[in-house]
Design a protein around this motif. Structure first.
Motif, PDB file in Angstrom:
ATOM      1  N   ARG A 159       6.590 -15.395 -70.999  1.00  0.00           N
ATOM      2  CA  ARG A 159       5.373 -14.639 -71.286  1.00  0.00           C
ATOM      3  C   ARG A 159       4.187 -15.200 -70.490  1.00  0.00           C
ATOM      4  N   ASP A 160       4.108 -16.516 -70.384  1.00  0.00           N
ATOM      5  CA  ASP A 160       2.990 -17.120 -69.650  1.00  0.00           C
ATOM      6  C   ASP A 160       3.005 -16.692 -68.185  1.00  0.00           C
ATOM      7  N   TRP A 161       4.204 -16.721 -67.568  1.00  0.00           N
ATOM      8  CA  TRP A 161       4.287 -16.320 -66.160  1.00  0.00           C
ATOM      9  C   TRP A 161       3.916 -14.852 -66.008  1.00  0.00           C
ATOM     10  N   TRP A 162       4.419 -14.024 -66.914  1.00  0.00           N
ATOM     11  CA  TRP A 162       4.126 -12.583 -66.826  1.00  0.00           C
ATOM     12  C   TRP A 162       2.625 -12.316 -66.912  1.00  0.00           C
ATOM     13  N   LEU A 163       1.988 -12.935 -67.867  1.00  0.00           N
ATOM     14  CA  LEU A 163       0.552 -12.691 -68.033  1.00  0.00           C
ATOM     15  C   LEU A 163      -0.231 -13.163 -66.819  1.00  0.00           C
ATOM     16  N   ALA A 164       0.238 -14.245 -66.202  1.00  0.00           N
ATOM     17  CA  ALA A 164      -0.463 -14.748 -65.017  1.00  0.00           C
ATOM     18  C   ALA A 164      -0.251 -13.861 -63.798  1.00  0.00           C
ATOM     19  N   HIS A 165       0.800 -13.027 -63.822  1.00  0.00           N
ATOM     20  CA  HIS A 165       1.125 -12.181 -62.670  1.00  0.00           C
ATOM     21  C   HIS A 165       1.093 -10.692 -63.003  1.00  0.00           C
ATOM     22  N   LYS A 166       0.535 -10.349 -64.153  1.00  0.00           N
ATOM     23  CA  LYS A 166       0.532  -8.944 -64.572  1.00  0.00           C
ATOM     24  C   LYS A 166      -0.216  -8.051 -63.589  1.00  0.00           C
ATOM     25  N   ASP A 167      -1.240  -8.596 -62.946  1.00  0.00           N
ATOM     26  CA  ASP A 167      -1.977  -7.791 -61.975  1.00  0.00           C
ATOM     27  C   ASP A 167      -1.089  -7.401 -60.798  1.00  0.00           C
ATOM     28  N   VAL A 168      -0.148  -8.281 -60.423  1.00  0.00           N
ATOM     29  CA  VAL A 168       0.803  -7.956 -59.350  1.00  0.00           C
ATOM     30  C   VAL A 168       1.739  -6.846 -59.808  1.00  0.00           C
ATOM     31  N   TYR A 169       2.230  -6.963 -61.039  1.00  0.00           N
ATOM     32  CA  TYR A 169       3.100  -5.911 -61.590  1.00  0.00           C
ATOM     33  C   TYR A 169       2.381  -4.569 -61.595  1.00  0.00           C
ATOM     34  N   ASP A 170       1.160  -4.544 -62.109  1.00  0.00           N
ATOM     35  CA  ASP A 170       0.420  -3.278 -62.203  1.00  0.00           C
ATOM     36  C   ASP A 170       0.163  -2.670 -60.824  1.00  0.00           C
ATOM     37  N   ARG A 171      -0.255  -3.499 -59.884  1.00  0.00           N
ATOM     38  CA  ARG A 171      -0.652  -3.000 -58.565  1.00  0.00           C
ATOM     39  C   ARG A 171       0.543  -2.666 -57.664  1.00  0.00           C
ATOM     40  N   ASP A 172       1.570  -3.537 -57.656  1.00  0.00           N
ATOM     41  CA  ASP A 172       2.644  -3.423 -56.665  1.00  0.00           C
ATOM     42  C   ASP A 172       3.925  -2.799 -57.196  1.00  0.00           C
ATOM     43  N   VAL A 173       4.059  -2.713 -58.519  1.00  0.00           N
ATOM     44  CA  VAL A 173       5.268  -2.120 -59.109  1.00  0.00           C
ATOM     45  C   VAL A 173       4.922  -0.852 -59.883  1.00  0.00           C
ATOM     46  N   ARG A 174       4.128  -0.998 -60.929  1.00  0.00           N
ATOM     47  CA  ARG A 174       3.875   0.127 -61.829  1.00  0.00           C
ATOM     48  C   ARG A 174       3.160   1.279 -61.137  1.00  0.00           C
ATOM     49  N   GLU A 175       2.080   0.983 -60.430  1.00  0.00           N
ATOM     50  CA  GLU A 175       1.315   2.066 -59.804  1.00  0.00           C
ATOM     51  C   GLU A 175       2.114   2.785 -58.719  1.00  0.00           C
ATOM     52  N   PRO A 176       2.822   2.089 -57.826  1.00  0.00           N
ATOM     53  CA  PRO A 176       3.659   2.818 -56.857  1.00  0.00           C
ATOM     54  C   PRO A 176       4.776   3.631 -57.517  1.00  0.00           C
ATOM     55  N   MET A 177       5.370   3.087 -58.602  1.00  0.00           N
ATOM     56  CA  MET A 177       6.423   3.843 -59.266  1.00  0.00           C
ATOM     57  C   MET A 177       5.869   5.114 -59.895  1.00  0.00           C
ATOM     58  N   LEU A 178       4.707   5.025 -60.522  1.00  0.00           N
ATOM     59  CA  LEU A 178       4.080   6.222 -61.093  1.00  0.00           C
ATOM     60  C   LEU A 178       3.747   7.235 -59.996  1.00  0.00           C
ATOM     61  N   ALA A 179       3.307   6.746 -58.848  1.00  0.00           N
ATOM     62  CA  ALA A 179       2.991   7.645 -57.734  1.00  0.00           C
ATOM     63  C   ALA A 179       4.256   8.313 -57.210  1.00  0.00           C
ATOM     64  N   LEU A 180       5.354   7.557 -57.132  1.00  0.00           N
ATOM     65  CA  LEU A 180       6.636   8.130 -56.718  1.00  0.00           C
ATOM     66  C   LEU A 180       7.056   9.248 -57.669  1.00  0.00           C
ATOM     67  N   LEU A 181       6.999   8.974 -58.954  1.00  0.00           N
ATOM     68  CA  LEU A 181       7.410   9.956 -59.956  1.00  0.00           C
ATOM     69  C   LEU A 181       6.507  11.181 -59.941  1.00  0.00           C
ATOM     70  N   ASP A 182       5.225  10.964 -59.706  1.00  0.00           N
ATOM     71  CA  ASP A 182       4.285  12.080 -59.617  1.00  0.00           C
ATOM     72  C   ASP A 182       4.642  12.983 -58.437  1.00  0.00           C
ATOM     73  N   GLY A 183       5.080  12.369 -57.324  1.00  0.00           N
ATOM     74  CA  GLY A 183       5.453  13.153 -56.158  1.00  0.00           C
ATOM     75  C   GLY A 183       6.742  13.931 -56.327  1.00  0.00           C
ATOM     76  N   LEU A 184       7.537  13.566 -57.332  1.00  0.00           N
ATOM     77  CA  LEU A 184       8.813  14.246 -57.588  1.00  0.00           C
ATOM     78  C   LEU A 184       8.748  15.204 -58.769  1.00  0.00           C
ATOM     79  N   GLU A 185       7.631  15.185 -59.491  1.00  0.00           N
ATOM     80  CA  GLU A 185       7.545  15.931 -60.748  1.00  0.00           C
ATOM     81  C   GLU A 185       7.679  17.430 -60.565  1.00  0.00           C
TER      82      GLU A 185
END
Length: 221
Positions: free
Chosen positions: A27-53
């Protein structure tokens, strides 16, 4: 909530994020790197799915937390980001990103014995069974891997020498293709590849919609 930005690929940092998470799953590592997850994983994945919707429908982005209640492995976070487009969250098209790159496919995950029974009855029937056999043969030729929980021998009520016994053993059926981490992963071409992959899977999902149908997973209490 604002709409996702246009998809432009998954940055190398997304794969590096999951490579490090495999070694530092806390949990500590995740919280320290959550901004990377949001910016580099979650947001691109949402954009990919939006382009396929428009073609495939609205997607469900799976939560990053693991359900550890009944697992010996208590690591709190999944080492991949998955998403599904489909019916009842258990039948449709799937895509995931991990340290190994991109994987995409589709099929159905059984959530009841009745769903598995409908699947096996359709596999057993000559017309629908032969149709599915042809679909799966085509997918194998396109480097898809057949997946899903199955029994070791013949399921009850079916002969061990049934011509489609290998498929009848399945309680659920998915196909998946490993797309890896080629240079185009960080470009818009990744959306085109996922789209083409899902189009290749469509004959299977159409067959499953007709002969099996989806069932909704009961919500957690």
């Amino acid at each position: 909530m604002s709409a996702p930005a246009a998809f432009s690929g998954f940055p190398p940092a997304a794969l590096a994020f999951y490579a490090e998470l495999e070694d530092q799953n806390s949990r500590d590592w995740w919280l320290a790197h959550k901004d990377v997850y949001d910016r580099d994983v979650r947001e691109p994945m949402l954009a990919l799915l939006d382009g396929l919707e428009d073609e495939f429908g609205e997607a469900k982005l799976f939560r990053p937390n693991r359900d550890v209640r009944f697992s010996a492995d208590k690591s709190p976070y999944k080492t991949h980001q998955g998403a599904l487009v489909g019916s009842g969250t258990v039948l449709g098209y799937y895509v995931q990103l991990s340290a190994d790159g991109l994987r995409a496919g589709g099929g159905f995950r059984a959530v009841s014995p009745a769903q598995t029974a409908r699947f096996r009855a359709a596999v057993d029937a000559p017309s629908s069974g032969l149709e599915l056999e042809a679909v799966l043969e085509t997918l194998r030729g396109k480097d898809f891997e057949l997946m899903g929980e199955q029994v070791r021998t013949a399921p009850r009520g079916y002969a061990v020498d049934h011509p489609r016994i290998a498929v009848l053993r399945h309680k659920e059926l998915m196909v998946s293709r490993d797309l890896g981490a080629p240079a185009w992963l960080s470009t818009r071409r990744a959306l085109t590849v996922v789209r083409d992959t899902w189009r290749a899977v469509r004959p299977l999902t159409d067959w499953l919609e007709e002969h099996v149908g989806a069932e909704t997973v009961a919500p957690r209490r």
